[in-house]
Scaffold this active site. Sequence first.
Site, short mmCIF file in Angstrom:
data_model
loop_
_atom_site.label_atom_id
_atom_site.label_comp_id
_atom_site.label_asym_id
_atom_site.label_seq_id
_atom_site.Cartn_x
_atom_site.Cartn_y
_atom_site.Cartn_z
CG MET A 292 -2.44 -14.89 -19.07
SD MET A 292 -3.91 -15.06 -18.01
CE MET A 292 -4.55 -13.39 -18.07
CD GLU A 327 -6.45 -18.64 -23.13
OE1 GLU A 327 -6.55 -17.52 -22.59
OE2 GLU A 327 -6.65 -19.70 -22.51
CD GLU A 349 -10.83 -18.26 -17.21
OE1 GLU A 349 -10.98 -18.88 -18.29
OE2 GLU A 349 -9.87 -17.51 -17.01
#
EC number: 3.4.11.-
Length: 889
Positions: A292, A327, A349
């Site tokens: 994340m 990330e 994304e």
Amino acid sequence: MCKLRGERDLAEGGLDVTKGREILPANVIAKHYDLTLEPDFKKLTYEGTVVIDLEVAEDSESISLNTLELDIHSTKVLSGETTISSSPELSYHEATQTTKIAFDKQLSKGSKAQLEMKFTGQLNDKMAGFYRSTYKNTDGSEGVLATTQMEATDARRAFPCFDEPSLKAEFTITLIADKHLTCLSNMDVASETEIHSEMSGATKKVVKFNKSPPMSTYLLAFIVGELNYIETDKFRLPIRVYAPPNQEIEHGQFSLELAARTLEFYEKTFDSAFPLPKMDMVAIPDFAAGAMENWGLITYRVVDILFDEKTSGASVKERVAEVVQHELAHQWFGNLVTMDFWDGLWLNEGFATWMSWYSCNIFYPEWKVWQSYVIDTLQGALSLDSLRSSHPIEVPVKRADEVNQIFDAISYSKGSCVLRMISKYLGEDIFMEGIRRYLKKHAYGNTQTTDLWAALSDASGKDVSSVMDIWTKHVGYPVITVTENESEKSINVKQNRLLRTADVKPEEDTVLYPVFLGLRTKDGVDESLVLSKREENFKVPDLDFFKLNADHSGIYRTSYTPVRLEKLGKAARDGLLSVEDRAGMLADAGALAASGYQKTSGVLNLLKGFDGEKEFVVWNELISRLGAIQSAWIFEDQKVRDALETFQRDLVSEKAHEKGWEFKEGDDHVEQQFKGMLFGAAGMSGDKTVIEAAKDMFAKFSKGDKSAIHPNIRGSVFGMALKYGGKEEYDVILDTYRNSKNSDECNTALRSLGRARSPELIKKTLTLPFGGEVKEQDVYLPLAALRTHPEGIEQLYGWMTDNWEELTKKFPAGLSMLGTIVSICTSSFTSQAALDRIQAFFTDKNTKGFDQSLAQSSDAIRAKSAWLARDRDDVKDWAYKAKTIKAEL
């Protein structure tokens, strides 16, 4: 009408429904949060205080914000020195996860106000919000750390907030914790003091962090626990990798050094400095996703950041590199510039996925990642998007519980494929210039897809939105059917919607895509040809050799005549096609057979023609396509299944023996994966020499020689031990899962167990998810391999239906794990009868939160059932002919 009643209910819950979304009203705007949290590891709770500075945009007698599973003790509303209300009326609306705060005095438009709330939260075990993660210490005791996962809509589970991506604010975080614990947040530490805690009676430290830039709530992060770290000074700002004490922190070195190089590279590429004062990356023992991108404090699954060259294989190294670079790309694309709502998730994304491939290719050109992209990212996108239950890249999102279902191959893979397509169309340099303009213009703000198109149009001088909107706003993609006209030296190309179920309705085939044809001939590649109509004729210099979609950067399948396919197979052997062309051609042929455009026997014969192939990526796709046929035929006649297995063995064995399974110092990254893949494919299809070699390695491994199995073939050796062995082998692998100190080895062991086929061992595997020793993040791992045999597929479904009540309690529908489990337990069936059984089970169940997963499973079953109905006899005839040919030889 029912719709009006629903809108009224939502309005009573404090939501604005005027934009077709359930969003918070805009009467107040949060500018700054001062959040203080004190976790209690004994009670598994935390005490919190949040003070939110507000600007009042409209005269207001109420404030609505998001909360979930929080116990609110007190609420104050202040305006300057005036207390508007010290005990306002609170009403909670469960369906929308909102608390409405009503008060008597009015907040005037243009004024400033403060909202102060004190609350208690649970350090839950759902891997969402502010939650607990546990690990085993070397002395056998359990360690606990408190960590966060806010994306998509779980900041509200951690503290009361305005939990939407466009509602950016500054944050000042304060954590109160035992003195020996590490405290981390997005920003660096501003001060550290001590207090006497009323809650515990002990002296604790108070760690206050510097104020953050404006950011979305889903990117907020804070961690409290025992952590070790390593750091590097190879970037202008400090970078650290953290891990709990049960992990070898030195295994974070690869990720640490890669992060320093990547941040420097991204700063130059984007012409934009990383705006935070540090970068921390933390290995979390319980983590639902892979990683994340929290701004300045990225969290990872242990296996996706810690990497040991000695105990993990080449594919694991590539995965870690891809995740770290993905990330870090988010720190700009997503964090600095954020989509305004979740229907723009792909902006985050899709770009981070594309950027990880782009940067990986520059850092590690020998990995040849753009070749892998064709069989990985592109095929993942095309596979999901060939189902009726797919969704557009820009998918309308109305409610919070819909968000988690779109973190899939469309948002990630198809999104990145669209960006690859547009980068090729504009040229990479111009594309990157457009990205730089986009980031500069919208820094610290929120955007929609149109803003990206505008920046790319500005940089290129082309009308990008008119070309690309069609790709992002519509579901699906076309199949391009090619016919040839010898006399005119031309080809006719026609586009139609492709559905794997082979039942496209006229109303589903109305979208005409701008298709970049990428015509390869002996003269090179003509990138200028675009098909925007239903069909068109194009001149071809020489019909002797041509191929569309050169290097497979276009999002479509190409259907050729059998004669042309045969010629392309020869062209592949003659070296006229690139690696990407050869792999993509096999992928198209296999997918089109599954969709009714070609006969499966023709694909099997095409695969046979590639037995002289020399490249890993092509072999990988060849084995994958054969695997897809075997999966569709898994419940069919055993003789036919045996013939398919024999075919695979005959295809790969010679190559596997030629390559061998000794891994030498000089083997490069791709060669290591090539050897490993061939070894596994040969052994799992019955190659006796390979099986004996695997048994020998496993026997040594069982006696304690952990180096007997090379990491590149660990999964294959475990798989063969289980397929051809019994309880003894199973127990060794289960023991490896329980006792290995290496997270990659643990995962491989757990992932392999389902390959055991005896009823006793299947039953044992199915006790693992709820047995207490498998972490909730990993419950799907022992289930997945049960899909490799009919017995496992049946037992999996039975396990799901028997345990449905417990599953829904353990995995709330708003989170993504339940959808994953439903998909694993249902999608491997191949008949209408099985689908009827599944639909009957779910008839009276609430499918909210996983309805899309269930629909996609159902579509996959329909597609396989239709495929079998068309080609069952075709494959049976092929199998008998293949046996006859073999007997004659």
